[in-house]
Design a protein around this motif. Structure first.
Motif, PDB file in Angstrom:
ATOM      1  N   GLY A 170     -17.754  31.749  15.148  1.00 38.96           N
ATOM      2  CA  GLY A 170     -18.223  32.715  14.159  1.00 38.96           C
ATOM      3  C   GLY A 170     -18.803  33.961  14.798  1.00 38.96           C
ATOM      4  N   THR A 171     -17.935  34.751  15.387  1.00 40.90           N
ATOM      5  CA  THR A 171     -18.349  36.058  15.913  1.00 40.90           C
ATOM      6  C   THR A 171     -17.098  36.921  16.055  1.00 40.90           C
ATOM      7  N   GLU A 172     -17.235  38.076  16.696  1.00 43.97           N
ATOM      8  CA  GLU A 172     -16.105  38.999  16.844  1.00 43.97           C
ATOM      9  C   GLU A 172     -14.976  38.307  17.618  1.00 43.97           C
ATOM     10  N   ILE A 173     -13.730  38.525  17.188  1.00 48.38           N
ATOM     11  CA  ILE A 173     -12.638  37.698  17.711  1.00 48.38           C
ATOM     12  C   ILE A 173     -12.244  37.983  19.173  1.00 48.38           C
ATOM     13  N   GLY A 174     -12.727  39.099  19.743  1.00 48.62           N
ATOM     14  CA  GLY A 174     -12.427  39.401  21.151  1.00 48.62           C
ATOM     15  C   GLY A 174     -12.898  38.297  22.087  1.00 48.62           C
ATOM     16  N   ILE A 175     -13.904  37.555  21.659  1.00 48.25           N
ATOM     17  CA  ILE A 175     -14.471  36.493  22.494  1.00 48.25           C
ATOM     18  C   ILE A 175     -13.461  35.376  22.760  1.00 48.25           C
ATOM     19  N   CYS A 194     -22.517  51.592  17.878  1.00 47.07           N
ATOM     20  CA  CYS A 194     -22.822  50.386  17.115  1.00 47.07           C
ATOM     21  C   CYS A 194     -23.509  50.851  15.831  1.00 47.07           C
ATOM     22  N   PRO A 195     -22.840  50.723  14.667  1.00 44.20           N
ATOM     23  CA  PRO A 195     -23.441  51.222  13.420  1.00 44.20           C
ATOM     24  C   PRO A 195     -24.825  50.610  13.149  1.00 44.20           C
ATOM     25  N   PHE A 227     -22.078  44.989  10.471  1.00 43.38           N
ATOM     26  CA  PHE A 227     -21.040  44.883   9.439  1.00 43.38           C
ATOM     27  C   PHE A 227     -19.984  43.830   9.771  1.00 43.38           C
ATOM     28  N   VAL A 228     -19.877  43.454  11.032  1.00 42.01           N
ATOM     29  CA  VAL A 228     -18.879  42.444  11.435  1.00 42.01           C
ATOM     30  C   VAL A 228     -19.376  41.030  11.089  1.00 42.01           C
ATOM     31  N   HIS A 229     -20.635  40.748  11.427  1.00 45.47           N
ATOM     32  CA  HIS A 229     -21.174  39.400  11.216  1.00 45.47           C
ATOM     33  C   HIS A 229     -21.687  39.183   9.803  1.00 45.47           C
ATOM     34  N   ASP A 230     -22.232  40.244   9.199  1.00 42.89           N
ATOM     35  CA  ASP A 230     -22.849  40.093   7.884  1.00 42.89           C
ATOM     36  C   ASP A 230     -21.809  39.811   6.792  1.00 42.89           C
ATOM     37  N   ARG A 231     -20.552  40.113   7.089  1.00 44.50           N
ATOM     38  CA  ARG A 231     -19.524  39.886   6.065  1.00 44.50           C
ATOM     39  C   ARG A 231     -18.971  38.443   6.105  1.00 44.50           C
ATOM     40  N   ILE A 232     -19.383  37.659   7.080  1.00 46.41           N
ATOM     41  CA  ILE A 232     -18.951  36.250   7.130  1.00 46.41           C
ATOM     42  C   ILE A 232     -19.756  35.471   6.085  1.00 46.41           C
ATOM     43  N   THR A 233     -19.066  34.695   5.232  1.00 45.46           N
ATOM     44  CA  THR A 233     -19.731  34.043   4.094  1.00 45.46           C
ATOM     45  C   THR A 233     -19.683  32.514   4.213  1.00 45.46           C
ATOM     46  N   SER A 241     -10.935  35.868  10.460  1.00 48.68           N
ATOM     47  CA  SER A 241     -10.027  36.751  11.206  1.00 48.68           C
ATOM     48  C   SER A 241     -10.351  38.221  10.921  1.00 48.68           C
ATOM     49  N   HIS A 242     -11.277  38.465   9.969  1.00 44.55           N
ATOM     50  CA  HIS A 242     -11.696  39.844   9.683  1.00 44.55           C
ATOM     51  C   HIS A 242     -12.851  40.289  10.580  1.00 44.55           C
ATOM     52  N   ALA A 243     -13.349  39.378  11.409  1.00 41.33           N
ATOM     53  CA  ALA A 243     -14.508  39.724  12.253  1.00 41.33           C
ATOM     54  C   ALA A 243     -14.041  40.560  13.453  1.00 41.33           C
ATOM     55  N   ILE A 244     -13.774  41.823  13.197  1.00 41.52           N
ATOM     56  CA  ILE A 244     -13.307  42.730  14.258  1.00 41.52           C
ATOM     57  C   ILE A 244     -14.235  43.938  14.316  1.00 41.52           C
ATOM     58  N   CYS A 245     -14.785  44.202  15.482  1.00 46.15           N
ATOM     59  CA  CYS A 245     -15.629  45.383  15.656  1.00 46.15           C
ATOM     60  C   CYS A 245     -14.740  46.501  16.188  1.00 46.15           C
ATOM     61  N   THR A 246     -14.390  47.426  15.325  1.00 38.36           N
ATOM     62  CA  THR A 246     -13.470  48.511  15.693  1.00 38.36           C
ATOM     63  C   THR A 246     -14.020  49.335  16.867  1.00 38.36           C
ATOM     64  N   ASN A 247     -15.326  49.451  16.923  1.00 39.54           N
ATOM     65  CA  ASN A 247     -15.943  50.238  18.005  1.00 39.54           C
ATOM     66  C   ASN A 247     -15.736  49.582  19.374  1.00 39.54           C
TER      67      ASN A 247
END
Ligand code: 13P
Ligand code: SF4
Length: 309
Positions: free
Chosen positions: A240-245, A94-95, A180-186, A263-269
């Motif tokens: 409003g969170t990572e789309i895996g949910i 987790c960065p 970086f996943v959540h902070d980029r949501i505007t 749709s950009h809310a993806i945590c690659t890790n």
């Protein structure tokens, strides 16, 4: 039988193999709500950070296969040093957890000796060992309110720290970390989603920026969101969170309609774990997560205090 095995799809053979290895090793598979579908499907339990920490502490198993990121497997290893904890995707980190070091936290503690230190569970074991108490997104407000100190050093997530400060008179001093996943949501994402789905309620994770949190109808942890959607009388939701949910929500309440806020809310890790890695990990009993004695003991205190709250 040999013919059947040959014609069986690869994923089905993997699943069979995993079940066999699980039984042979008395293992349990725990998965975070952001994991890919096939991992959520094979898991014995899927949940948010707090639920997974509780399961890790109480599950009657010799081996825990942790499908998530490193700090989650570390938390399981800290709570259950007698169990073998496996993290099938060794590189899954987790960065945000790496945005503060134990050395940086020690400097902060020297500057503010009267402050209590609250660390988000998204931290390294070394940072937990320097903290008074740990928290997750579902209990951060409760944890802070349980403390006597008026000054709180809150690490590492500035957004969660700012969210907590809305509910207390205490002086919260957040570290400048972020997801970086959540902070980029505007706010622009929120406006667009509302325009597209005017009847939907907006739910966001407290790792989102304050201006996004302000615009939402509900702020909750990942499992908090799932529970809210399932129990609500409303039909449509913007998540409003990572789309895996979204897979977990669809499974738990199939009659509800959910759209991702971004749709950009993806945590690659969180997407690094798959059936092949789980199978290999159970076969080799590796990669194994262990936390050295003294760090583990001090970190356990911080996590245990949270579980007691
Ligand atoms: P939850 O505890 O809400 O599942 O959050 C974990 C996490 O990493 C969010 O990005
Ligand atoms: Fe870390 Fe963000 Fe990924 Fe959660 S979603 S594991 S906080 S990077």
């Amino acid at each position: 039988m040999a013919y059947k095995e040959k014609t069986m799809p690869h994923s089905e053979r993997l699943k069979e193999r995993i079940q066999k290895l699980k039984a042979e090793n008395n293992a349990v598979i725990l998965a975070h709500n952001y994991q890919i579908e096939e991992v959520q499907e094979i898991a014995d339990f899927t949940g948010d950070s707090l639920e997974l920490a509780r399961k890790a502490a109480n599950y009657d198993a010799d081996v825990i296969v942790f499908c998530g990121v490193d700090f989650m497997a570390e938390t399981a290893a800290i709570l259950s040093p007698e169990k073998t904890v496996l993290l099938p995707a060794e590189q899954a980190n987790c960065p945000m957890a790496d945005m503060i070091t134990a050395g940086e936290l020690r400097v902060l503690k020297q500057r503010f000796p009267d402050a209590a230190v609250v660390c988000y569970v998204n931290t390294t074991a070394e940072v937990k060992a320097e903290s008074d108490i740990c928290c997750t997104s579902s209990n951060a407000v409760k944890v802070v309110q349980s403390l006597d100190a008026d000054q709180i050093i809150f690490v590492p997530d500035r957004n969660l720290g700012n969210y907590v400060s809305l509910f207390t008179d205490k002086n919260i001093m957040p570290w400048e970390g972020f997801c970086f996943v959540h902070d980029r949501i505007t706010p622009d994402d929120v406006n667009k989603a509302r325009e597209l789905h005017p009847d939907a309620e907006i739910l966001v994770h407290p790792e989102c920026r304050a201006e996004v949190v302000d615009m939402a109808e509900k702020v909750a942890s990942t499992s908090g969101m799932i529970e809210y959607v399932c129990q609500s009388r409303k039909q449509e939701f913007i998540i409003g969170t990572e789309i895996g949910i979204l897979h977990r929500i669809k499974k738990d309440c199939p009659d509800k309609i959910c759209y991702p806020l971004s749709s950009h809310a993806i945590c690659t890790n969180m997407k690094m774990t798959d059936l092949t890695k789980i199978c290999n990990s159970l076969q080799k009993m590796s990669p194994r997560i262990t936390i050295p004695g003294e760090i583990g003991d001090r970190a356990r205190l911080a996590i245990q205090r949270m579980l007691d709250v």
